[in-house]
Motif scaffolding. Structure first.
Motif, PDB file in Angstrom:
ATOM      1  N   SER A  14       0.830  -1.219   0.000  1.00 49.90           N
ATOM      2  CA  SER A  14       0.000   0.000   0.000  1.00 49.90           C
ATOM      3  C   SER A  14       0.858   1.260   0.000  1.00 49.90           C
ATOM      4  O   SER A  14       0.594   2.207  -0.750  1.00 49.90           O
ATOM      5  CB  SER A  14      -0.926   0.020   1.217  1.00 49.90           C
ATOM      6  OG  SER A  14      -1.870  -1.021   1.161  1.00 49.90           O
ATOM      7  N   TYR A  18       1.090   4.059  -2.893  1.00 50.92           N
ATOM      8  CA  TYR A  18       0.822   5.459  -2.564  1.00 50.92           C
ATOM      9  C   TYR A  18       1.999   6.336  -2.987  1.00 50.92           C
ATOM     10  O   TYR A  18       1.809   7.414  -3.543  1.00 50.92           O
ATOM     11  CB  TYR A  18       0.554   5.613  -1.062  1.00 50.92           C
ATOM     12  CG  TYR A  18       0.167   7.011  -0.682  1.00 50.92           C
ATOM     13  CD1 TYR A  18      -1.163   7.405  -0.666  1.00 50.92           C
ATOM     14  CD2 TYR A  18       1.129   7.968  -0.350  1.00 50.92           C
ATOM     15  CE1 TYR A  18      -1.524   8.700  -0.321  1.00 50.92           C
ATOM     16  CE2 TYR A  18       0.782   9.255  -0.012  1.00 50.92           C
ATOM     17  CZ  TYR A  18      -0.546   9.613   0.007  1.00 50.92           C
ATOM     18  OH  TYR A  18      -0.897  10.899   0.338  1.00 50.92           O
ATOM     19  N   ASN A  21       1.976   6.698  -6.721  1.00 52.50           N
ATOM     20  CA  ASN A  21       0.864   7.566  -7.118  1.00 52.50           C
ATOM     21  C   ASN A  21       1.138   9.032  -6.807  1.00 52.50           C
ATOM     22  O   ASN A  21       0.627   9.921  -7.489  1.00 52.50           O
ATOM     23  CB  ASN A  21      -0.438   7.126  -6.455  1.00 52.50           C
ATOM     24  CG  ASN A  21      -1.072   5.967  -7.160  1.00 52.50           C
ATOM     25  OD1 ASN A  21      -0.844   5.736  -8.345  1.00 52.50           O
ATOM     26  ND2 ASN A  21      -1.867   5.197  -6.434  1.00 52.50           N
ATOM     27  N   SER A  22       1.946   9.297  -5.802  1.00 47.01           N
ATOM     28  CA  SER A  22       2.307  10.687  -5.482  1.00 47.01           C
ATOM     29  C   SER A  22       3.050  11.352  -6.630  1.00 47.01           C
ATOM     30  O   SER A  22       3.022  12.565  -6.779  1.00 47.01           O
ATOM     31  CB  SER A  22       3.169  10.738  -4.214  1.00 47.01           C
ATOM     32  OG  SER A  22       2.430  10.282  -3.114  1.00 47.01           O
ATOM     33  N   MET A  28      -3.725  12.652  -7.015  1.00 49.16           N
ATOM     34  CA  MET A  28      -2.844  12.808  -5.856  1.00 49.16           C
ATOM     35  C   MET A  28      -2.086  14.139  -5.906  1.00 49.16           C
ATOM     36  O   MET A  28      -1.911  14.789  -4.872  1.00 49.16           O
ATOM     37  CB  MET A  28      -1.843  11.650  -5.778  1.00 49.16           C
ATOM     38  CG  MET A  28      -2.454  10.346  -5.320  1.00 49.16           C
ATOM     39  SD  MET A  28      -3.324  10.466  -3.737  1.00 49.16           S
ATOM     40  CE  MET A  28      -2.039  11.068  -2.678  1.00 49.16           C
ATOM     41  N   GLN A  48       7.155   7.559   1.363  1.00 48.22           N
ATOM     42  CA  GLN A  48       6.129   6.507   1.375  1.00 48.22           C
ATOM     43  C   GLN A  48       6.644   5.263   0.649  1.00 48.22           C
ATOM     44  O   GLN A  48       6.503   4.141   1.142  1.00 48.22           O
ATOM     45  CB  GLN A  48       4.843   7.016   0.710  1.00 48.22           C
ATOM     46  CG  GLN A  48       4.170   8.137   1.436  1.00 48.22           C
ATOM     47  CD  GLN A  48       3.284   7.660   2.565  1.00 48.22           C
ATOM     48  OE1 GLN A  48       3.147   6.490   2.825  1.00 48.22           O
ATOM     49  NE2 GLN A  48       2.672   8.609   3.245  1.00 48.22           N
TER      50      GLN A  48
END
Length: 112
Positions: A14, A18, A21-22, A28, A48
């Motif tokens: 996860s 994330y 995706n940032s 985002m 992350q």
């Protein structure tokens, strides 16, 4: 499979997703603007991603798992505070709370 190992893989993957995706997700990128963290987006995304990798590698290296779970817990506490500051709905804050709890579980189970 051990429930803790499932939690570790779920949490690690996860955080990796994330983090990626940032960098790539327009949604985002817009969220970081909304949170007032546009200038820190890449750093947070990298943290992350790295923490997610650390959590997964921590299955083999306990010290890495402990430090990564502490780091992700701190990031989730800050995420909760940011979301409260921008007056997000509780439904928007719940994922950060859930991940914070998962990181606490990983930490507790690892050090006990």
């Amino acid at each position: 499979m051990n429930p803790l190992v499932i939690i570790i893989y779920f949490t690690g993957i996860s955080f990796i997703v994330y983090g990626v995706n940032s960098f790539l997700s327009k949604r985002m990128i817009n969220e970081f603007k909304r949170w007032g963290l546009e200038d820190k987006r890449k750093l947070i995304g990298f943290c992350q991603f790295a923490a997610g990798i650390g959590i997964i590698f921590g299955i083999q290296y306990e010290a890495v798992l402990i430090s990564s779970s502490i780091f992700t817990s701190i990031m989730m506490i800050v995420a909760i505070a940011v979301r409260i500051q921008v007056k997000d709905n509780i439904s928007d804050i719940l994922p950060a709370i859930a991940y914070m709890l998962l990181c606490f579980i990983i930490l507790y189970e690892t050090i006990s």
